[in-house]
Design an enzyme around this catalytic site. Structure first.
Site, PDB file in Angstrom:
ATOM      1  N   ILE A   1       0.863  -1.187  -0.066  1.00 22.28           N
ATOM      2  CA  ILE A   1      -0.049   0.006  -0.042  1.00 22.28           C
ATOM      3  C   ILE A   1       0.936   1.214   0.207  1.00 22.28           C
ATOM      4  O   ILE A   1       0.391   2.243  -0.285  1.00 22.28           O
ATOM      5  CB  ILE A   1      -1.025  -0.044   1.210  1.00 22.28           C
TER       6      ILE A   1
ATOM      7  N   ASP B   1       1.401  -0.686   9.631  1.00 21.21           N
ATOM      8  CA  ASP B   1       1.511   0.958  10.209  1.00 21.21           C
ATOM      9  C   ASP B   1       3.083   1.251  10.194  1.00 21.21           C
ATOM     10  O   ASP B   1       3.499   2.226   9.734  1.00 21.21           O
ATOM     11  CB  ASP B   1       1.062   0.716  11.593  1.00 21.21           C
TER      12      ASP B   1
HETATM   13  N1  AR6 Z   1       0.702  -2.982   2.221  1.00 18.86           N
HETATM   14  C1  AR6 Z   1      -0.566  -3.563   2.404  1.00 18.86           C
HETATM   15  N2  AR6 Z   1      -0.977  -4.385   3.361  1.00 18.86           N
HETATM   16  C2  AR6 Z   1      -0.033  -4.663   4.259  1.00 18.86           C
HETATM   17  C3  AR6 Z   1       1.108  -4.143   4.304  1.00 18.86           C
HETATM   18  C4  AR6 Z   1       1.623  -3.405   3.328  1.00 18.86           C
HETATM   19  N3  AR6 Z   1       2.769  -2.812   3.105  1.00 18.86           N
HETATM   20  N4  AR6 Z   1       1.988  -4.781   5.444  1.00 18.86           N
HETATM   21  C5  AR6 Z   1       0.760  -5.744   6.113  1.00 18.86           C
HETATM   22  N5  AR6 Z   1      -0.181  -5.366   5.343  1.00 18.86           N
HETATM   23  P1  AR6 Z   1      -1.462  -5.499  10.300  1.00 18.86           P
HETATM   24  P2  AR6 Z   1      -3.855  -5.111  12.401  1.00 18.86           P
HETATM   25  C6  AR6 Z   1      -1.257  -6.314   5.644  1.00 18.86           C
HETATM   26  O1  AR6 Z   1      -0.820  -6.369  11.378  1.00 18.86           O
HETATM   27  O2  AR6 Z   1      -4.043  -6.150  12.236  1.00 18.86           O
HETATM   28  C7  AR6 Z   1       0.604  -2.714  14.220  1.00 18.86           C
HETATM   29  O3  AR6 Z   1       1.336  -2.848  15.232  1.00 18.86           O
HETATM   30  C8  AR6 Z   1      -1.278  -7.667   6.407  1.00 18.86           C
HETATM   31  O4  AR6 Z   1      -0.947  -8.546   5.780  1.00 18.86           O
HETATM   32  O5  AR6 Z   1      -0.577  -4.348   9.709  1.00 18.86           O
HETATM   33  O6  AR6 Z   1      -4.954  -3.804  12.029  1.00 18.86           O
HETATM   34  C9  AR6 Z   1      -0.441  -1.520  14.566  1.00 18.86           C
HETATM   35  O7  AR6 Z   1       0.292  -0.349  15.281  1.00 18.86           O
HETATM   36  C10 AR6 Z   1      -2.857  -7.715   7.008  1.00 18.86           C
HETATM   37  O8  AR6 Z   1      -3.588  -8.253   5.949  1.00 18.86           O
HETATM   38  O9  AR6 Z   1      -2.736  -4.740  11.254  1.00 18.86           O
HETATM   39  C11 AR6 Z   1      -1.435  -1.952  15.748  1.00 18.86           C
HETATM   40  O10 AR6 Z   1      -0.650  -2.095  16.809  1.00 18.86           O
HETATM   41  C12 AR6 Z   1      -3.153  -6.336   7.167  1.00 18.86           C
HETATM   42  O11 AR6 Z   1      -2.391  -5.245   6.415  1.00 18.86           O
HETATM   43  C13 AR6 Z   1      -1.373  -3.472  14.994  1.00 18.86           C
HETATM   44  O12 AR6 Z   1      -0.334  -3.615  14.133  1.00 18.86           O
HETATM   45  C14 AR6 Z   1      -2.879  -5.727   8.661  1.00 18.86           C
HETATM   46  O13 AR6 Z   1      -2.077  -6.224   9.190  1.00 18.86           O
HETATM   47  C15 AR6 Z   1      -2.776  -3.310  13.950  1.00 18.86           C
HETATM   48  O14 AR6 Z   1      -3.024  -4.482  13.659  1.00 18.86           O
END
Ligand code: AR6
Length: 182
Positions: free
Chosen positions: A20, A43
């Site tokens: 993203i 994030d």
């Molecule tokens: N581009 C698109 N999607 C992504 C990317 C990327 N670069 N990287 C990961 N994903 P998560 P949550 C996907 O864990 O579950 C953080 O520490 C990933 O594969 O990022 O909402 C925050 O600070 C998954 O499908 O977010 C919070 O503490 C999706 O993004 C916590 O994680 C969401 O995974 C939030 O957890």
């Protein structure tokens, strides 16, 4: 490459597999935590790509409640803005997680309308570190975003930006379900 494209009203909805942080849209949505000061997953990737000015602006926002969303500039990202939203931690569905996740998409779309944004990309909020079941989350993401479209006429393009093929597959299934005429 788009795995599925659908037109609903005046908007085009796409499911893609991508990082993203590479997308040149008006806003990318960040799956943040209540501190808004960065973390792992998407994030961490967004903060790394945007550079240190992003966390400096986030500090002025004094956090964000679960289910709510706040907007900042995109700094070094190609995206002009970042919409930071805080998804629920999955707890077997016992703590109103479905409604809180829907609220993330609704509040993000409200910010798009308020700032007259034309294109927005969502990650699969809560489905990584927060452990929300992927298919259930995709259904909520699609339903809530489609429901929000009539109130967000500026939005011509919504991208569901998945990070893996399994994640994209559940979003494709959900979009097919919610865009089908019957
Ligand atoms: N581009 C698109 N999607 C992504 C990317 C990327 N670069 N990287 C990961 N994903 P998560 P949550 C996907 O864990 O579950 C953080 O520490 C990933 O594969 O990022 O909402 C925050 O600070 C998954 O499908 O977010 C919070 O503490 C999706 O993004 C916590 O994680 C969401 O995974 C939030 O957890």
């Amino acid at each position: 490459m788009s795995m599925l494209t659908r037109r609903i009203g005046g908007a085009q909805l796409d499911v893609i597999v991508a990082d993203i942080t590479t997308l040149g849209v008006d806003a990318i949505v960040n799956a943040a935590n209540t501190s808004l000061l960065g973390g792992g997953g998407v994030d961490g990737a967004i903060h790394r790509a945007a550079g240190p000015d992003l966390v400096a602006e986030c500090r002025m926002l004094h956090g964000c409640k679960t289910g709510d969303a706040k907007i900042t500039k995109g700094y070094r990202l190609k995206a002009a803005h970042v919409i930071h939203t805080v998804g629920p931690v999955w707890n077997a569905g016992t703590l109103g997680e479905d409604d809180l996740l829907a609220s993330c998409y609704r509040r993000s779309m409200e910010l798009c309308a308020k700032h007259a944004l034309t294109s927005v990309a969502f990650p699969a909020i809560s489905t990584g570190i927060f452990c929300f079941p992927a298919d259930r989350a995709a259904d909520i993401a699609m339903r809530t975003t489609i429901e929000a479209l009539p109130a967000t006429p500026s939005v011509a393009r919504v991208i569901f930006c998945c990070f893996s093929e399994p994640s994209a597959n559940v979003h494709v299934e959900a979009l097919l379900r919610h865009s089908s005429p019957c």
